[in-house]
Design a protein around this motif. Structure first.
Motif, short mmCIF file in Angstrom:
data_model
loop_
_atom_site.label_atom_id
_atom_site.label_comp_id
_atom_site.label_asym_id
_atom_site.label_seq_id
_atom_site.Cartn_x
_atom_site.Cartn_y
_atom_site.Cartn_z
N GLN A 39 3.54 6.69 75.35
CA GLN A 39 4.47 7.30 74.40
C GLN A 39 5.67 6.41 74.11
N LEU A 40 5.72 5.24 74.72
CA LEU A 40 6.82 4.30 74.53
C LEU A 40 6.35 3.20 73.58
N LYS A 41 6.74 3.27 72.33
CA LYS A 41 6.24 2.37 71.29
C LYS A 41 7.30 1.34 70.90
N VAL A 42 6.92 0.08 70.94
CA VAL A 42 7.80 -1.01 70.50
C VAL A 42 7.19 -1.64 69.26
N THR A 43 7.94 -1.67 68.16
CA THR A 43 7.48 -2.32 66.94
C THR A 43 8.46 -3.41 66.55
N PRO A 69 11.91 -14.26 69.30
CA PRO A 69 12.29 -15.09 68.16
C PRO A 69 13.62 -14.59 67.58
N SER A 70 14.52 -15.48 67.32
CA SER A 70 15.80 -15.10 66.74
C SER A 70 15.59 -14.41 65.40
N GLY A 71 16.35 -13.35 65.17
CA GLY A 71 16.25 -12.61 63.92
C GLY A 71 15.26 -11.46 63.93
N THR A 72 14.51 -11.29 65.01
CA THR A 72 13.54 -10.21 65.08
C THR A 72 14.23 -8.84 65.04
N LYS A 73 13.69 -7.95 64.23
CA LYS A 73 14.14 -6.56 64.21
C LYS A 73 13.21 -5.76 65.13
N VAL A 74 13.77 -4.97 66.03
CA VAL A 74 12.99 -4.26 67.02
C VAL A 74 13.29 -2.76 66.94
N ASN A 75 12.24 -1.97 66.99
CA ASN A 75 12.39 -0.52 67.06
C ASN A 75 11.64 0.01 68.27
N VAL A 76 12.27 0.90 68.99
CA VAL A 76 11.65 1.52 70.16
C VAL A 76 11.66 3.03 69.96
N ASP A 77 10.48 3.63 70.01
CA ASP A 77 10.35 5.07 69.87
C ASP A 77 9.72 5.64 71.13
N ALA A 78 10.38 6.62 71.70
CA ALA A 78 9.88 7.28 72.91
C ALA A 78 9.72 8.76 72.62
N ASP A 79 8.51 9.16 72.30
CA ASP A 79 8.23 10.57 72.01
C ASP A 79 7.77 11.24 73.30
N LEU A 80 8.72 11.81 74.01
CA LEU A 80 8.42 12.38 75.33
C LEU A 80 8.34 13.90 75.31
N THR A 81 8.41 14.49 74.14
CA THR A 81 8.31 15.94 74.04
C THR A 81 6.97 16.43 74.59
N GLY A 82 7.02 17.28 75.59
CA GLY A 82 5.81 17.84 76.18
C GLY A 82 5.10 16.94 77.15
N VAL A 83 5.64 15.74 77.40
CA VAL A 83 4.99 14.80 78.32
C VAL A 83 5.48 15.07 79.75
N SER A 84 4.54 15.19 80.68
CA SER A 84 4.87 15.48 82.07
C SER A 84 5.25 14.21 82.83
N ASP A 85 6.22 14.34 83.74
CA ASP A 85 6.56 13.21 84.60
C ASP A 85 5.78 13.24 85.91
N GLY A 86 4.86 14.20 86.03
CA GLY A 86 4.04 14.30 87.23
C GLY A 86 4.73 14.92 88.42
N ASN A 87 5.99 15.28 88.26
CA ASN A 87 6.75 15.88 89.34
C ASN A 87 7.32 17.25 88.94
N GLY A 88 6.64 17.88 87.97
CA GLY A 88 7.04 19.22 87.59
C GLY A 88 8.02 19.32 86.43
N ARG A 89 8.38 18.17 85.84
CA ARG A 89 9.30 18.17 84.70
C ARG A 89 8.58 17.69 83.45
#
Length: 262
Positions: A39-43, A69-89
């Protein structure tokens, strides 16, 4: 599941060694890390080979195989809605950060030569005399990305675990200017009143000393994420988690830390 910190800051411009670093407020179980990582997307605006690396249940970083590379535009999207952390959250929101890679500014420190050279786009800009750590308190080796910088920082031997005894010869409590921060354990490039004319001094407690004018110049020239590479020190490479020293791992070591590789 919530994030405690998400770096770099949204809208920021950073150097070519800056990783994406996510710290969760609570640990993600080993069994849940692959699902979270998916769910962690880097474009990026230009093709870049990169991967995530879990340092622990609470910290996961993404870095390119080589410097950005210099000048790179980076986007990070983390869609964690409904995703379990395996510890009850379960995650309840989506995060987005966009940032830009700035100029390719790279700094190389040679401890034996007492020199620091700053390069911009591969061309040498400035060579400065320095003093690095002593044989007793050597400077960390390897590549460290600039964490942040402050015009003034109070530095004490007690805060970094050297000594709290005011009668000890290694005790210090100083407020010093032009501080470029390299590690969480307290490594800086800065000016020191105890070493005003660096170049052949006996060494610091691990920091890199510049003259007052050079320290001010360096402070104004660099930005967070710029790599500072130290060679010729007797100390090992800085731990990748000690700030942003991610490039001290080989690419094979880095990719081995992805939950999707297993």
């Amino acid at each position: 599941m919530q994030m405690d910190t998400f770096s770099p800051a949204d809208g920021s411009t950073v150097g070519v060694a800056m990783p994406v670093s996510i710290v969760f407020s609570k640990a993600v179980a080993t069994s849940a890390r692959a699902a979270v990582e998916q769910q962690l997307k880097v474009t990026t605006s230009v093709p870049v080979t990169g991967a995530w690396h879990w340092f622990s249940g609470t910290r996961v970083d993404w870095r390119p195989q080589n410097f950005w590379p210099s000048g790179t535009k980076v986007n990070v999207d983390a869609d964690l809605t409904g995703v379990s952390d395996g510890n009850g959250r379960v995650g309840t929101r989506t995060y987005h950060h966009g940032f830009t890679i700035g100029a390719d500014t790279e700094t190389k420190v040679s401890v034996p030569d007492h020199t620091m050279q700053v390069y911009r786009d591969g061309a040498l800009v400035k060579t400065m005399p320095i003093d690095a750590g002593s044989s007793t308190f050597p400077t960390w080796g390897g590549t460290m990305a600039v964490l942040d910088k402050q015009p003034e920082v109070r530095m004490t031997s007690c805060s970094v675990g050297i000594t709290c005894d005011k009668n000890n010869s290694n005790f210090y409590d100083l407020t010093l200017p032009w501080d470029v921060h390299l590690t969480d354990t307290g490594t800086y490039v800065h000016y020191s009143t105890g070493d005003p004319n660096p170049g052949r001094g006996e060494g610091s407690h691990g920091c890199i000393h510049l003259s007052m004018s050079n320290a001010e110049w360096f402070y104004n020239y660099v930005q967070p994420g710029d790599p500072v590479t130290v060679t010729g020190t007797s100390r090992a490479k800085a731990d990748p988690q000690n700030g942003y020293a991610d490039f001290n791992l080989t690419w094979a070591q880095w990719t081995a830390g992805s939950a999707l590789q297993h």
